[in-house]
Scaffold this active site. Structure first.
Site, PDB file in Angstrom:
ATOM      1  CG  HIS A 216      10.135   9.571   5.729  1.00 21.14           C
ATOM      2  ND1 HIS A 216      10.326   9.505   4.319  1.00 21.14           N
ATOM      3  CD2 HIS A 216       8.813   9.967   5.722  1.00 21.14           C
ATOM      4  CE1 HIS A 216       9.185   9.571   3.544  1.00 21.14           C
ATOM      5  NE2 HIS A 216       8.292  10.015   4.481  1.00 21.14           N
TER       6      HIS A 216
ATOM      7  CG  ASP B 121       4.626   9.720   7.111  1.00 14.80           C
ATOM      8  OD1 ASP B 121       5.569  10.272   6.502  1.00 14.80           O
ATOM      9  OD2 ASP B 121       3.714   9.442   6.655  1.00 14.80           O
TER      10      ASP B 121
ATOM     11  CG  HIS C   2       7.229   5.568   4.077  1.00 17.89           C
ATOM     12  ND1 HIS C   2       6.856   5.846   5.388  1.00 17.89           N
ATOM     13  CD2 HIS C   2       6.904   6.801   3.410  1.00 17.89           C
ATOM     14  CE1 HIS C   2       6.377   7.176   5.649  1.00 17.89           C
ATOM     15  NE2 HIS C   2       6.213   7.552   4.210  1.00 17.89           N
TER      16      HIS C   2
ATOM     17  NE  ARG D 270       0.778  11.517   3.676  1.00 15.60           N
ATOM     18  CZ  ARG D 270       0.843  12.141   5.107  1.00 15.60           C
ATOM     19  NH1 ARG D 270       0.169  13.306   4.720  1.00 15.60           N
ATOM     20  NH2 ARG D 270       1.789  11.953   6.005  1.00 15.60           N
TER      21      ARG D 270
END
Length: 300
Positions: A103, A105, A257, A272
């Site tokens: 995917h 983001d 990723h 994150r």
């Protein structure tokens, strides 16, 4: 590699690089951050070992890439640092299915996120690797007639569709949540020109891209599945085995990723951040406009 403030070593032939001889807790020269942005755009994703960053240094680094997003709908954040999301896994719970596909983001937004930052805090002794694939490398290896054909298509990216597919909606949402999430959709060209590097690249992935506009369902499914399968090929990938205090930064537009789901029964904790994008993904032909449905989505 032509970098003055740190050393750079390629991690694979098509994507990724390791950066060394720099401590991002102590950076004062803005030129260091300028070179770091260049490295991320050059290689798609960079890995920096031994970066025990304070939250302040982590946020300072992220701000050099643009405005940081906050208030993630799933991950929690420290009260004093809403830009940081805490991604933790408790071995008593099932592994998170939402990351178990390739995917990019937040592509269900009209303006997807530009960069993602991930710092390892608590790493399992085995498992938990992350892989990245180069969207430009995938495009470059397509036959030229297919490149041209795909450049004419626009695809739908849909968060609500993906959450229903995972059966997430049945257990964790109200009708009000569903109404909000159902609006998280966007249309993007399947082939785009990168806003910084100018490279042509594929912009479709298994996680949120669910159909191609203007073609029969079986054609849409076949085209998308072909592209999804290309991302699985090691030819376009780099794989990272995490270490404590490893810092990773990737170009969210240029890559997709995959987080491996093989570290149970060990805990895992990451910090994150995400830097917001500033423009919609653009088709190769700058005169080609989005369909009217996409314009309506922006207005919504």
């Amino acid at each position: 590699m032509d970098y003055k403030h740190f050393k750079v070593k390629k991690a694979s032939t098509r994507i990724g690089a390791y950066i060394s001889e720099v401590n991002f807790n102590e950076v004062e020269d803005k030129e260091v951050y300028k070179e770091l942005r260049k490295a991320v755009n050059d290689f798609g994703v960079v890995f920096v070992r031994k970066q025990p960053l304070t939250p302040e240094a982590f946020v300072r680094l992220g701000c050099e890439f643009g405005k940081l997003e906050s208030s993630h709908p799933v991950f929690g954040s420290p009260a004093e640092h809403p830009e940081i999301q805490l991604i933790t896994y408790d071995p008593a719970a099932p592994l998170p299915a939402e990351t178990g596909t390739w995917h990019t983001d937040n592509t269900y937004n009209a303006i997807p996120s530009a960069y993602t930052f991930l710092r390892a805090v608590d790493i399992p002794p085995l498992g938990g690797d992350t892989l990245w694939a180069s969207n430009a490398a995938i495009y470059e290896d397509l036959p030229e007639p297919m490149q041209e054909m795909l450049s004419r298509f626009v695809a739908r990216h849909d968060l609500f569709w993906r959450l229903r597919e995972m059966n997430y909606m049945a257990s964790k949402s109200t009708s009000e949540d569903e109404q909000k999430l159902s609006k998280r959709v966007a249309d993007h060209p399947i082939v785009i020109r990168h806003p910084v590097t100018g490279r042509a690249q594929v912009f479709a992935h298994r996680h949120f891209t669910n159909f191609v506009h203007g073609v029969p369902e079986e054609v849409s499914t076949t085209l998308l599945q072909y592209l999804f399968n290309m991302a699985k090929r090691p030819d376009y990938q780099v794989r990272l085995t995490w270490e404590p205090d490893m810092l990773t930064i990737w170009d969210n537009i240029a890559t997709q990723h995959y987080a491996t789901q093989d570290y149970h029964p060990y805990p895992r904790a990451m910090m994150r951040m995400v830097a917001a994008g500033s423009s919609r993904p653009q088709p190769l032909d700058s005169t080609k406009l989005y369909p009217s449905s996409a314009a309506e989505l922006v207005a919504a």
